[in-house]
Design a protein around this motif. Structure first.
Motif, mmCIF file in Angstrom:
data_model
loop_
_atom_site.group_PDB
_atom_site.id
_atom_site.type_symbol
_atom_site.label_atom_id
_atom_site.label_comp_id
_atom_site.label_asym_id
_atom_site.label_seq_id
_atom_site.Cartn_x
_atom_site.Cartn_y
_atom_site.Cartn_z
ATOM 1 N N MET A 151 0.841 -1.195 0.000
ATOM 2 C CA MET A 151 0.000 0.000 0.000
ATOM 3 C C MET A 151 0.876 1.245 0.000
ATOM 4 O O MET A 151 0.629 2.201 -0.744
ATOM 5 C CB MET A 151 -0.929 0.002 1.205
ATOM 6 N N VAL A 152 1.907 1.258 0.844
ATOM 7 C CA VAL A 152 2.895 2.338 0.857
ATOM 8 C C VAL A 152 4.275 1.699 0.862
ATOM 9 O O VAL A 152 4.544 0.794 1.656
ATOM 10 C CB VAL A 152 2.734 3.258 2.085
ATOM 11 N N ALA A 161 2.687 5.070 -3.179
ATOM 12 C CA ALA A 161 1.497 4.524 -2.526
ATOM 13 C C ALA A 161 0.578 3.932 -3.587
ATOM 14 O O ALA A 161 0.573 4.378 -4.740
ATOM 15 C CB ALA A 161 0.782 5.610 -1.732
ATOM 16 N N ALA A 166 -5.201 5.924 -1.438
ATOM 17 C CA ALA A 166 -4.028 5.709 -0.583
ATOM 18 C C ALA A 166 -3.298 7.006 -0.279
ATOM 19 O O ALA A 166 -2.297 6.988 0.430
ATOM 20 C CB ALA A 166 -3.072 4.714 -1.235
ATOM 21 N N ASP A 169 -3.158 7.106 3.345
ATOM 22 C CA ASP A 169 -2.083 6.288 3.903
ATOM 23 C C ASP A 169 -0.738 7.001 3.773
ATOM 24 O O ASP A 169 0.066 7.025 4.711
ATOM 25 C CB ASP A 169 -2.028 4.941 3.189
ATOM 26 N N THR A 173 1.622 8.456 6.727
ATOM 27 C CA THR A 173 3.011 8.005 6.777
ATOM 28 C C THR A 173 3.962 9.198 6.919
ATOM 29 O O THR A 173 4.904 9.169 7.714
ATOM 30 C CB THR A 173 3.361 7.197 5.513
ATOM 31 N N ALA A 188 -5.290 10.319 12.735
ATOM 32 C CA ALA A 188 -6.102 9.236 12.181
ATOM 33 C C ALA A 188 -7.404 9.069 12.971
ATOM 34 O O ALA A 188 -8.476 8.905 12.393
ATOM 35 C CB ALA A 188 -5.308 7.929 12.179
ATOM 36 N N ASP A 194 -8.178 4.648 9.247
ATOM 37 C CA ASP A 194 -7.208 3.700 9.797
ATOM 38 C C ASP A 194 -5.792 4.234 9.644
ATOM 39 O O ASP A 194 -5.496 4.965 8.694
ATOM 40 C CB ASP A 194 -7.307 2.355 9.074
ATOM 41 N N PRO A 196 -1.849 3.911 8.515
ATOM 42 C CA PRO A 196 -1.400 3.407 7.214
ATOM 43 C C PRO A 196 -1.468 1.892 7.123
ATOM 44 O O PRO A 196 -1.007 1.172 7.994
ATOM 45 C CB PRO A 196 0.047 3.911 7.121
ATOM 46 N N ARG A 197 -2.059 1.426 6.017
ATOM 47 C CA ARG A 197 -2.185 -0.006 5.777
ATOM 48 C C ARG A 197 -0.940 -0.517 5.072
ATOM 49 O O ARG A 197 -0.322 0.188 4.292
ATOM 50 C CB ARG A 197 -3.427 -0.276 4.914
#
Length: 328
Positions: A151-152, A161, A166, A169, A173, A188, A194, A196-197
């Motif tokens: 994802m990242v 990302a 994203a 995210d 980050t 967040a 959420d 970062p995934r």
């Protein structure tokens, strides 16, 4: 007397033709909100918007105007135009290269990776993009080492990302890197998103390719889809395709980008994901229904391909509800 906030970085957001403006304004707001959660040691991230024209890139907005720009990070946001219709952006690529030469960390989100790849700076390096655009990026920029499962992906001076949303995210980050983990988590929580995934794999779909022009391999694919819930052997496939096993392996990989057994597992796991999303069938029953006689082997394969266990997948993506039983 209130303490004057300290600027810790300046992030430039690149506006190129067809880019997703929601990402530009969303990141602007995210960094603004993060400044509210830095605690007693007040700090902020300066944000500037840079618009790419035919032959130049100019600053059109600045959250804290009045002092010279010194970008710590520059972000190429997603595009709302599909990659195959994205026009080259030489002025944007040249601007990114120039910023990188001056020490700026370059970032991209989703199809923004195509703009970043134009710079040549990610040739031979790992990068991620939206899982659905990975094949297109690989064709257009074959020197890029794609790692679309992420994802990242933080490579130090290059951060990429994946998904079209994203940018959240990536934004978190960068907040964690520049303002610390406590500020990132507070941001967040406030934004109800959420942290970062790590992976795109739970979101990625298996999209089989049938338009490759190899009729014999297409017959083998059709056989796999029709019989995936049954034992399928290489002998079955080279009989259907009318070729030797060695030729089948070579042509199947060339046409589908997968070996036959990998393809079979992808078909089975795609069906298992659908059943986990839409039904309340026990996991062991789903394993059996999609072609696995050993539930443990199913769980291992599912986690390898999807990145999480079947029960976790159902908890995140399941839409079926327990039927309500009226009292008699």
């Amino acid at each position: 007397m209130a303490q004057k906030a300290e600027q810790v970085a300046e992030i430039g957001l690149l506006i190129y033709p067809g880019c997703q403006l929601a990402a530009i304004y969303g990141l602007t707001d995210l960094f603004r909100v993060a400044a509210e959660w830095t605690g007693d040691n007040a700090r902020y991230i300066r944000v500037s918007h840079w618009e790419a024209t035919a032959d130049d890139v100019i600053c059109i907005w600045d959250s804290h105007p009045g002092s010279p720009h010194r970008l710590s990070h520059a972000i190429a946001p997603p595009s709302i135009i599909m990659p195959e219709r994205m026009a080259p952006a030489p002025a944007a690529a040249a601007w990114l290269r120039n910023q990188h030469d001056q020490g700026t960390v370059l970032c991209s989100v989703c199809a923004g990776a195509f703009v970043l790849a134009e710079t040549g700076l990610i040739d031979g390096r790992r990068a991620t993009t939206h899982w659905a655009f990975a094949e297109q990026l690989a064709k257009r920029f074959p020197s890029v080492r794609l790692a679309e499962e992420h994802m990242v992906l933080d490579e130090g001076d290059i951060v990429t990302a994946g998904g079209i949303l994203a940018w959240a995210d990536l934004g978190l980050t960068l907040v964690e890197r520049l303002l610390g983990p406590a500020t990132m988590l507070s941001t967040a929580r406030f934004l109800l998103i959420d942290p970062p995934r790590g992976s795109q794999r739970p979101f990625a779909q298996f999209i089989p390719r049938f338009d490759h022009g190899d009729d014999a391999i297409r017959k083998a694919q059709h056989f796999i889809h029709a019989h995936a819930h049954e034992p399928v052997s290489m002998a079955d496939l080279h009989d259907v395709a009318g070729m030797t096993e060695r030729t089948l392996l070579r042509r199947f990989k060339a046409a589908t980008h997968h070996r036959p057994n990998e393809y079979l597992q992808l078909v089975r796991i795609a069906k298992a994901r659908e059943l986990l999303e839409r039904t309340l069938l026990p996991v062991d029953r789903i394993a059996w229904d999609v072609g696995y006689s050993d539930p443990a082997a199913f769980r291992k394969t599912f986690q390898k391909l999807v990145g999480i266990r079947p029960a976790e997948y159902r908890a995140r993506f399941g839409t079926a509800s327990v039927p309500h039983v009226e009292a008699g």
